[in-house]
Write an enzyme that holds these catalytic residues in place. Structure first.
Site: not given
Length: 893
Positions: A18, A22, A26, A134
């Protein structure tokens, strides 16, 4: 090493990758036990020994395991096999918010919906003692069920927030994101564009850090631009620590004021000045969404009237109250109310175009305008807001017109007819329209428009598709085009102009979508604007007037009532600077034409001096010896042009043509002893005239025909004239008139594209011209008078080419109005051009619908540029009439 299809991690079979980032890779995988699709995030074995990476991976697992929320991606399982650590998560179908933002800003309702869902997810995480750290568009997935918060790999685990009430959390994990923004590792964890000041300073992060990031995300969703942008990490950090982002309404004019206020609070530099919980942000977003649809909220917004007002009649206090009442009601006061005449100042350092468009409900005004950098866009002025703002995506746009519900604008740009939703989203192309001459949008979703200078009317679905011709100009009757259509109530009948043509055929016509039959209504020469039940506005001899249109008898009354004096009108085109709305408002621009000053610049853009005083100059032609300039100008009180000569050294001026001739668009003979120009006597169509500068000799008619033609250039040996002409089949073309032999004009370029602005090289070998064959205006060169080959000179759009006197350099105007220079070389039928070099932004008049060129000139040695430069004087304002009736007042100044 990346996993391959068919590999197994316990009961999970890898299907396809996918993404990667970092924090891991996936994959889409199949849970063989439950027969369902999952997403697996893997920390590759080569990173398992990295204590920092493994710690972050485990942090995500702990964070997500404590969360269970509909807007956080769920964690199903964790595992380790052969040194590979992995998380098993909910597989999400959709796109990241970052991918969606590549298409432009989101509609306001989606901003509020997704923002509420993200804030709710953050609130639940914060209540469980988890700070995301994040938050960014790449970590938000948009699915059919709403927004999903992803990637807690940088999450900070701490004691539950003091506001926590024991409510269970919810869960997430993250398909890795494509890190387009600047991303940093180490002590400053997160993505720079969305990091709060305290993060950048190395201070502890808490829930208010996420609130800053959420404010940045909301800003970007609403405007399509990041709140903080820079060319380097260092300058970006400075921007976040010290600067404020541009107001959202300057990027997206229809941003709700309450949303802008909320985002501003979220982006406060000091954490104590922000909202203190994500729950508070969620509640604010819900309130804005709920209030936005209520009549009370609409009235509240309407009361925020900040337009600059000059009240010309009656007592200021009474009129201000009348205006507030009018805007609260969404229209105008009752018929017996006070009339209002208001002045709206144009934006600073912006030059307005000659076209205005009020929305049907009278709440917004759209107009093309050119900013200080030479960039032309559609601007929108909400009448309950302080300032106008450019509409994102409307670059090079002109002639805007509204959808019947006032939610969308259509406009012409880059050879296309486009539409854009003002609540968000990027412009969509409807169909081709090389050089539009007006459009109108029916309640049934059809658009009637004129695609170029020489066409009839076409009809096309507003959603896009194949345009169908509806009317066809009749060349036998001298008709050139049908333009400036306007649908009448019901969306079947429409008004339009026939321009130009024989005097008894030009004027205002009535047509219908159901029949080819048309009817001439009146001798009207400007854009018509119908305002029910029977008002018809148009400009006559510089005055905005109102007549009566009887739809039963299909007739326009001969009697008119004056509305305003000195309204801007382009007489040759029918383009007039006024607009009306169904709500009863009228807006117009007066004050005469924009003032310019003839100015010398060097190649860097430094001013070297002026020629003459400021004036309403239209087109200029610099003499080959640089000593004189011919200028087209409107005489005071006149609506026809004359030619004037100015000495470029001393500025002395003298009139060259007089009232018996409407003259413009001149070119010089090579020895600077004669001028060739476009001219027309009253009641006649265009012709080409020449006149000597010596003595007081009369002008000589060289060429006359029934087509609308314009002189472009005169060869150095005086043997050829190149000119533009129009043809219903091939639109704008270039012709050649030999001034020897039988003097029979011949087409030189006649293609389906528009060709214009031809210039002959002084050595007589080449002809430069513009063509939109590639979808926008570009500069081309080919041999003259004949020969094979064609070379494109401009690379990103260009117009108005001019040769240096030695034929070794070619200049042109870029689409953003920069002077561009190109070194050229030609011999033996071959032509070579160096890469274009932009010299400086030219303060020329904004692009307008005209086949003429003449905004600048170049000295014989190419070292100085002579520009018809706009002055710094305040431009004429826009006047808004509220509750105006013919009986209320005679024409105002």
């Amino acid at each position: 090493m990346p996993l391959t299809s068919g590999a197994r991690l316990g009961p999970y079979e890898i299907v396809a990758p996918i993404g990667a980032g970092g924090m891991g890779e996936v994959y889409r995988a199949k849970d063989t036990r439950l027969d369902r699709t999952v997403a697996i995030k893997v920390l590759p074995s080569q990173f398992s020994a990295d204590a920092d990476r493994r710690q972050r991976f485990e942090r995500e697992a702990r964070a997500v395991s404590s969360l269970n929320h509909p807007h956080i991606c769920a964690l199903y399982d964790v595992g380790e096999q052969d040194g590979t650590v992995f998380l098993v998560m909910e597989h999400l179908e959709g796109q990241t918010l970052a991918e969606r933002l590549e298409k432009g800003p989101l509609p306001t309702d989606q901003v509020l919906r997704y923002g509420t869902e993200i804030a709710d997810a953050l609130d639940k995480a914060h209540r469980q003692g988890i700070v995301h750290r994040d938050l960014k568009p790449g970590n938000i997935m948009l699915t059919k069920s709403g927004a999903k918060l992803l990637d807690f790999g940088l999450a900070k685990l701490e004691l539950p927030s003091p506001v926590a009430s024991g409510v269970g959390g919810e869960g997430v994990s993250a398909p890795a994101t494509r890190a387009k923004p600047l991303t940093g590792d180490g002590t400053m964890l997160g993505t720079f564009q969305y990091m709060a000041p305290e993060q950048l300073e190395g201070k502890p992060a808490d829930v208010r850090t996420d609130i800053f990031a959420l404010g940045s995300v909301l800003y970007e969703m609403a405007t399509g631009h990041r709140a903080f942008e820079a060319k380097s990490q260092a300058s970006l950090i400075v921007a976040i620590l010290e600067h404020e982002p541009p107001p959202m309404t300057t990027l997206q004019p229809l941003t709700p004021p309450d949303l802008e206020r909320l985002v501003k609070v979220c982006l406060a530099k000091d954490p104590d000045d922000r909202l203190q919980t994500a729950h508070d942000v969620m509640q604010e977003l819900k309130w804005i969404a709920e209030a936005g649809a209520s009549p009370a909220a609409t009235a509240k917004a309407a009361v925020r009237v900040r337009v600059q007002v000059w009240i010309a009649w009656a007592v200021a206090g009474a009129l201000a109250v009348a205006l507030l009442v009018a805007l609260k009601r969404g229209g105008v006061p009752a018929p017996d109310g006070h009339p209002l005449r208001l002045r709206i100042a144009p934006p600073e350092k912006v030059v307005l175009g000659d076209y205005l468009a009020l929305s049907p409900d009278g709440r917004r005004l759209a107009f093309p305008a050119t900013d200080g950098n030479g960039k032309t866009m559609i601007w929108v002025q909400p009448l309950d807001a302080e300032a106008a703002a450019p509409l994102p995506g409307s670059d090079h746009g002109g002639l805007p017109f509204w959808s019947p519900d006032g939610r969308e604008l259509a406009f012409f740009a880059d050879g296309k007819l486009k539409r854009v939703d003002l609540t968000g989203g990027s412009p969509q192309t409807i169909c081709d329209a090389a050089d539009g001459r007006g459009g109108t949008w029916s309640p049934q979703g059809q658009i009637l428009y004129t695609p170029d200078c020489c066409s009839g009317l076409f009809v096309v679905p507003a959603s896009g598709g194949v345009a169908q011709p509806l009317t066809t100009p009749d060349p036998a009757r001298g008709e050139l085009s049908h333009r400036w259509p306007q649908f009448l109530p019901g969306g079947r009948q429409f008004l339009y102009l026939v321009r130009p043509g024989e005097k008894d055929l030009a004027g205002l016509y009535l047509g219908t979508l159901d029949s080819p039959q048309t009817k001439r209504l009146a001798d009207v020469q400007s854009i018509p604007s119908f305002q029910g039940p029977d008002r018809l506005f148009y400009v006559k001899e510089g005055r905005l007037v109102i007549g009566r249109l009887d739809l039963d008898r299909l007739a326009v009354s001969a009697e008119t009532s004056p509305v305003a004096e000195n309204v801007r009108l382009s007489d040759l085109l029918g383009l007039a600077s006024f607009t009306t709305s169904a709500a009863g408002l009228v807006a117009y621009r007066g004050g005469g034409r924009p003032l310019t000053r003839l100015t010398w610049f060097d190649r860097t853009g430094r001013q070297l001096g002026f020629t003459g005083e400021p004036g309403a100059y239209e087109l200029i032609a610099l003499a080959p010896n640089d000593r004189q300039v011919a200028v087209s100008a409107f005489s005071p009180g006149a609506w026809s042009e004359s030619l004037w000569l100015l000495d470029t050294r001393g500025g002395q001026s003298s009139r060259f043509t007089f009232e018996d001739l409407n003259a413009n668009g001149s070119v010089w003979s090579a020895d600077a002893s004669r001028l060739l120009f476009n001219g027309a006597k009253p009641g006649e169509v265009n012709g080409f005239y020449q006149k000597s500068l010596a003595g007081s000799g009369a002008q000589e008619l060289l060429f006359k025909n029934k087509d609308q033609s314009y002189v472009d250039d005169w060869s150095a040996d005086s043997r050829y004239v190149v000119y533009e002409f129009t043809d219903p089949k091939t639109r704008n073309d270039i012709g050649v008139l030999p001034l020897f032999g039988d003097r029979k004009p011949q087409p030189f370029l006649a293609t389906p594209a528009n060709e214009a602005h031809a210039r002959l090289s002084p050595d007589g070998q080449w002809i430069a011209y513009t063509s939109d064959a590639l979808g926008r205006s570009e500069v081309f060169v080919q041999p003259f008078p004949a020969g094979p080959g064609r070379w494109q000179v401009s690379t990103a759009g260009g117009d108005e080419p001019i040769w240096r006197r030695d034929s070794k350099e070619l200049f042109y105007l870029s689409l953003d109005r920069k002077i561009v220079a190109v070194a050229v070389r030609g011999a033996g039928g071959r032509f070579e051009a160096s890469p274009p070099q932009a010299l400086f932004s030219a303060p020329v008049l904004p692009p307008k619908i005209s086949s003429n060129q003449g905004h600048y000139g170049v000295s014989a040695d190419g070292q100085r540029i002579f520009v018809n430069a706009l002055t710094e004087e305040a431009p004429a304002p826009i006047t808004l009439l509220v509750n105006w009736t013919p009986e209320s007042r005679k024409a105002a100044p």
